[in-house]
Motif scaffolding. Structure first.
Motif, short mmCIF file in Angstrom:
data_model
loop_
_atom_site.label_atom_id
_atom_site.label_comp_id
_atom_site.label_asym_id
_atom_site.label_seq_id
_atom_site.Cartn_x
_atom_site.Cartn_y
_atom_site.Cartn_z
N ALA A 1 1.26 -1.61 0.08
CA ALA A 1 0.17 0.16 -0.35
C ALA A 1 0.49 0.94 -0.21
CB ALA A 1 -0.33 -0.03 1.46
N SER A 2 1.92 1.36 0.57
CA SER A 2 2.71 1.98 0.12
C SER A 2 3.25 2.69 -0.87
CB SER A 2 4.06 2.19 1.24
OG SER A 2 4.04 2.04 2.76
N PHE A 3 3.27 1.75 -1.92
CA PHE A 3 4.59 1.67 -3.13
C PHE A 3 3.42 1.45 -4.10
CE2 PHE A 3 7.05 1.14 -0.01
CZ PHE A 3 7.34 2.07 0.41
N GLY A 4 2.66 1.43 -4.54
CA GLY A 4 1.20 1.89 -5.51
C GLY A 4 0.11 1.65 -5.04
N GLY A 5 -0.12 0.67 -3.88
CA GLY A 5 -1.24 -0.13 -3.76
C GLY A 5 -1.64 -0.90 -3.60
N HIS B 1 -4.69 2.34 -7.88
CA HIS B 1 -3.79 2.05 -7.52
C HIS B 1 -3.30 0.75 -7.86
CE1 HIS B 1 -3.66 5.70 -5.43
NE2 HIS B 1 -4.71 5.78 -5.08
N GLU B 2 -3.43 -0.16 -8.74
CA GLU B 2 -2.92 -1.11 -9.53
C GLU B 2 -2.04 -1.34 -10.35
OE1 GLU B 2 -6.30 -3.25 -9.63
OE2 GLU B 2 -7.17 -3.46 -8.57
N ASP B 3 -1.29 -1.98 -10.34
CA ASP B 3 -0.09 -2.27 -11.68
C ASP B 3 -0.92 -3.14 -12.75
OD1 ASP B 3 1.44 -1.30 -10.13
OD2 ASP B 3 2.81 -3.71 -9.06
N ARG C 1 -7.93 15.19 -7.50
CA ARG C 1 -7.57 16.92 -6.74
C ARG C 1 -7.22 17.86 -7.98
NH1 ARG C 1 -2.01 15.28 -3.08
NH2 ARG C 1 -2.99 13.85 -2.03
N ILE C 2 -7.08 19.21 -7.81
CA ILE C 2 -6.78 20.05 -8.81
C ILE C 2 -5.46 21.08 -7.87
CG2 ILE C 2 -8.42 21.27 -8.15
CD1 ILE C 2 -8.90 22.53 -11.11
N TYR C 3 -4.43 20.82 -8.73
CA TYR C 3 -3.51 21.47 -8.63
C TYR C 3 -3.66 23.00 -9.59
CZ TYR C 3 -1.37 17.48 -6.79
OH TYR C 3 -0.90 15.82 -6.23
N PHE C 4 -2.50 24.42 -8.38
CA PHE C 4 -2.49 25.52 -9.11
C PHE C 4 -0.94 25.59 -8.92
CE2 PHE C 4 -6.66 25.68 -8.46
CZ PHE C 4 -6.92 26.11 -9.61
N ALA C 5 0.41 25.25 -9.47
CA ALA C 5 1.91 25.73 -9.66
C ALA C 5 2.44 26.28 -9.87
CB ALA C 5 2.19 24.06 -9.93
N ARG D 1 -5.48 15.79 -10.66
CA ARG D 1 -5.17 14.50 -10.80
C ARG D 1 -5.80 13.75 -10.35
NH1 ARG D 1 0.44 12.33 -9.73
NH2 ARG D 1 0.57 10.14 -8.90
N LEU D 2 -6.16 12.62 -11.12
CA LEU D 2 -7.19 10.90 -9.82
C LEU D 2 -6.74 10.29 -9.10
CD1 LEU D 2 -9.09 10.91 -13.66
CD2 LEU D 2 -9.20 12.45 -11.83
N SER D 3 -5.71 10.02 -8.77
CA SER D 3 -5.10 9.63 -8.00
C SER D 3 -4.19 9.92 -6.94
CB SER D 3 -4.32 8.31 -8.85
OG SER D 3 -2.83 8.92 -9.27
N ASN D 4 -3.73 9.48 -6.16
CA ASN D 4 -2.77 10.10 -4.68
C ASN D 4 -1.87 10.20 -5.22
OD1 ASN D 4 -4.20 10.50 -2.00
ND2 ASN D 4 -4.61 8.14 -2.21
#
Length: 586
Positions: A224-228, A233-235, A563-567, A581-584
Motif C-alpha cells: 500500500a505504501s508503494f502503489g497500493g 493504484h494497481e499495476d 485533486r486540482i493543482y495550481f503550480a 490528478r485522479l490518484s494520490n
C-alpha cells in the motif's frame, strides 16, 4: 429452532449414504425443510438469525460438494471417495453442533448479546486519541485498536481488541473469534466477553474465508505504501477481472485478468495469475502468465515464495508516476498520456519473503527481457483535443537486457483515508545488468505521513536514484511535470542521478459551504545530473539554480484521490500550471 436441530441431525446420515441417488434426494429434502425452518413463534435476536443463515449457507456449500463428489465417484478410487465423504461429514457435524448450541443459548437466561451497532467498520480499524464515539461499535474481519474514547458496547467479529494506554471504554467488549487486551493505562468500566458464548464457535466455523481475507489484507498492506492495491493504484489496469486500458501506442487494450492473490499462494500447492488482452491499434495480443509456489510458512506470518513469469506485453517505467486506470481517463478525455511505452518480451524468476507482522517484503529476481521501441499511433481520440496532440513516444534501447535485482519494502505508510492515519514507508531497489551494458541502478524512496489532528495532515516523499553508467532510455531517471515538478514541462530533466522531494500540507474542509472539499499547499524540489563513475558521484550541487522547484495550492475531494493543482515555478515568473490528478501523488 428445534425444527432446525432435528433437520441437522439427519445430515450425517446423508453423508454416510453410499448410493448417489439417495444422497441427492435426501439432501434436496433437507434443504427444502431448511428453507422453511423459520417460524413465527420463534424468538431470536437479529444476531442469532444472522448466524443461523450463515450456517445455512455452509449447508448449501456442502450440497454442492456432494454433487461434485457424486459426479466424480466413478472416476476416483473408493478410498479417496470415502476420505472426501468423511471430510464433508466432519464439517457437517461441526455445523450441527454449532447450530444446536445457538439454540440452547437462546433458551437459557444467561448473558445474551442484544447488539444494535451505531457505527460499523470492516477490516483493521483504529480509533485515534482525539476521537470520541458515542454509540455501539461493530468491527468485522479485522483488529480494533482504541486510543480514544468509546461510550458504548463493542463487538468485534474475527479480530482482536486492543484498548491502549490513555484510552477509555464505557461499555462491554465482545469478541466472537479473537482476544481482548486492556492496557494498564486504559480506563475500562464494562465487562469482557472474549470468544463470547457459543456464538464464537459458530463464528469460527464460518470465518475460514474471513481469516484468509484478513491474511490477504495484511500482505497487501506491504504494497500500500508503494502503489497500493485499490482500484486506482494497481499495476495492472482494469477493474476486478476485466482488463481495460487506453494509451497512445496500443489504443484500447481489452481482455481478462486473473490477479496475483497472496492467499492462493498460501493455500494452494501452485497458484497461477496473469492477464491477456488485445491491443486494437497495434493489432497484437499481450499477455503475462505467472506461477507461485509456497516454500515455507511460519505461523501465517513469515513466508518464502518461489515464482516465475513469462510475458509479451507493452511495458512502462512510469507506474510510480500515475496508475494505469487514472492514466486511461486522462489520455481519453484530455489527451494527456503521462506514461511512455516499449515492447517487452521475456521471463523472470523470483524468490520472495514476506513478514506480515513487520510489514516487510524482500524479493530477489532474475530477468531476461527483449526490448523494442513503439511509436505513437494516436494523435488524438476525441475531436476536442485537435489542438493538443499526444506526445511522441520516445525510442528505447533495443535488444536483450539480463539483470538480477533485489527489492526491499518496509513500513506502515497509509494513503489518506481520513486524517488520523500516520506512518512511514521505505523501499530500496538495486539492479545489476549482466550483459553488455553492465550498469548498476539504485533507487530508494522514503515516504511519511504525519497526522497533526483530525483536521490537518502533513506528508512528504524523498526519492533518490543513481547509476554508475549512462542508462538506456527505459531505465533512465526523468522528472518534470506531472507527479514530480508540476510547474515544469513534462520529463524536462533526464539523467543517471536524481533527487526528488515532495511536501504537502492538507487542511480538511476549511470552508463549511463545501464540506467535501479539502485544501492543500505543496512544494516540490528536484535535481538531475548525468555522470558516470561511482553511485555516489554526481550529487555535488555547485549552484542552487541546479535545483528545480515549484510551489502552489490546490483542492481535493474528501479522500484526496481527485485533486486540482495550481503550480508556479520558483526560478521565473510564469502563469500557473493547472493539473488535474485522479490518484494520490504518493
Amino acid at each position: 429452532m428445534r425444527k432446525l436441530a432435528m433437520i441437522l441431525l439427519l445430515l450425517p446420515q446423508v453423508l454416510l449414504a453410499q448410493e448417489s441417488g439417495k444422497i441427492e434426494s435426501l439432501i434436496d429434502e433437507i434443504l427444502k425443510k431448511i428453507e422453511n425452518y423459520y417460524s413465527a413463534e420463534e424468538t431470536l435476536s437479529d444476531y442469532q438469525i444472522q448466524k443461523q443463515k450463515e450456517l445455512q449457507k455452509q449447508l448449501e456449500r456442502i450440497r454442492k460438494q456432494l454433487e461434485i463428489l457424486k459426479k466424480q465417484k466413478d472416476l476416483i478410487e473408493p478410498e479417496k471417495f470415502q476420505e472426501e465423504l468423511e471430510k464433508i461429514q466432519k464439517t457437517a457435524i461441526e455445523i450441527q453442533r454449532a447450530s444446536q448450541e445457538l439454540i440452547e443459548q437462546s433458551q437459557k437466561k444467561t448473558t445474551t448479546l442484544s447488539f444494535v451497532p451505531s457505527f460499523r467498520f470492516r477490516g483493521e480499524t483504529e480509533i485515534g486519541r482525539n476521537d470520541y464515539i458515542d454509540g455501539n461499535v461493530l468491527v468485522q474481519d479485522g483488529d480494533l485498536k482504541i486510543y480514544g474514547r468509546i461510550n458504548g458496547d463493542i463487538l468485534v467479529e474475527n479480530g482482536d481488541v486492543f484498548v491502549e494506554d490513555g484510552a477509555e471504554v464505557n461499555g462491554n467488549i465482545y469478541t466472537t473469534n479473537g482476544k481482548i487486551t486492556i492496557r494498564s493505562g486504559a480506563k475500562f468500566t464494562g465487562e469482557k466477553y472474549e470468544n463470547f458464548s457459543q456464538i464464537a464457535k459458530a463464528d469460527s466455523l464460518i470465518s475460514y474465508d474471513r481469516r484468509k481475507h484478513r491474511l490477504e489484507i495484511r500482505y497487501k498492506g506491504i504494497y500500500a505504501s508503494f502503489g497500493g492495491f485499490k482500484q486506482f493504484h494497481e499495476d495492472v489496469p482494469g477493474v476486478d477481472n476485466f482488463y481495460f486500458e487506453f494509451e497512445r501506442v496500443s489504443g484500447f487494450k481489452i481482455g481478462l485478468i486473473y490477479p496475483r492473490k497472496f492467499i492462493n499462494t498460501v493455500y494452494k500447492p501452485i497458484s497461477m495469475y496473469g492477464y491477456g488482452a488485445y491491443a486494437t491499434k497495434s493489432h497484437r495480443w499481450i499477455f503475462l502468465l505467472g506461477l507461485n509456489r509456497l516454500l515455507f510458512n511460519s505461523n501465517d506470518d513469515l513466508f518464502l515464495i518461489l515464482g516465475a513469469e513469462i510475458y509479451s506485453t507493452i511495458g512502462t517505467k512510469d507506474n510510480w508516476l500515475i496508475s494505469p486506470n487514472a492514466n486511461t481517463i486522462s489520455a481519453l478525455i484530455w489527451n494527456n498520456d503521462y506514461r511512455d511505452y516499449f515492447k517487452q518480451e521475456g521471463f523472470n524468476i523470483y524468490l520472495e519473503t514476506a513478514i506480515l507482522s513487520k510489514v516487510s517484503n524482500l524479493m530477489l529476481r532474475y530477468s531476461s527481457d527483449n526490448y523494442a521501441s513503439e511509436v505513437s499511433r494516436y494523435i488524438k481520440y476525441f475531436s476536442w483535443n485537435e489542438k493538443r496532440p499526444f506526445r511522441a513516444n520516445p525510442p528505447v534501447y533495443e535488444g536483450n537486457l539480463k539483470s538480477i535485482s533485489i527489492n526491499y519494502r518496509v513500513g506502515g505508510f497509509h494513503l489518506i483515508e481520513g486524517f488520523r492515519k500516520s506512518g512511514v514507508g521505505f523501499e530500496i531497489y538495486i539492479e545489476k545488468e549482466l550483459g553488455n551494458l553492465k550498469y548498476t541502478i539504485l533507487t530508494s524512496e522514503l515516504k511519511a505521513r504525519l497526522s497533526l489532528s483530525n483536521y490537518d495532515n502533513f506528508g512528504f516523499r524523498l526519492r533518490v536514484g543513481a547509476s554508475n553508467q549512462i542508462l538506456p532510455k527505459q531505465k533512465s531517471f526523468e522528472i518534470g511535470g506531472f507527479g514530480t515538478l508540476y510547474a515544469f514541462p513534462y520529463k524536462a530533466f533526464e539523467g543517471n542521478k536524481m533527487l526528488l522531494a515532495n511536501f504537502e500540507y492538507i487542511l480538511k474542509n476549511p470552508i463549511d459551504v463545501f464540506d467535501f472539499v479539502n485544501f492543500f499547499i505543496f512544494f516540490d524540489a528536484g535535481y538531475v545530473n548525468s555522470e558516470e563513475g561511482k553511485l555516489t558521484s554526481g550529487f555535488k550541487i555547485k549552484n542552487l539554480s541546479e535545483i528545480k522547484s515549484d510551489f502552489g495550492f490546490g483542492f481535493g475531494t474528501e479522500s484526496m484521490k481527485t485533486r486540482i493543482y495550481f503550480a508556479w515555478r520558483t526560478d521565473r515568473k510564469t502563469p500557473p500550471i493547472v493539473v488535474l490528478r485522479l490518484s494520490n501523488p504518493f
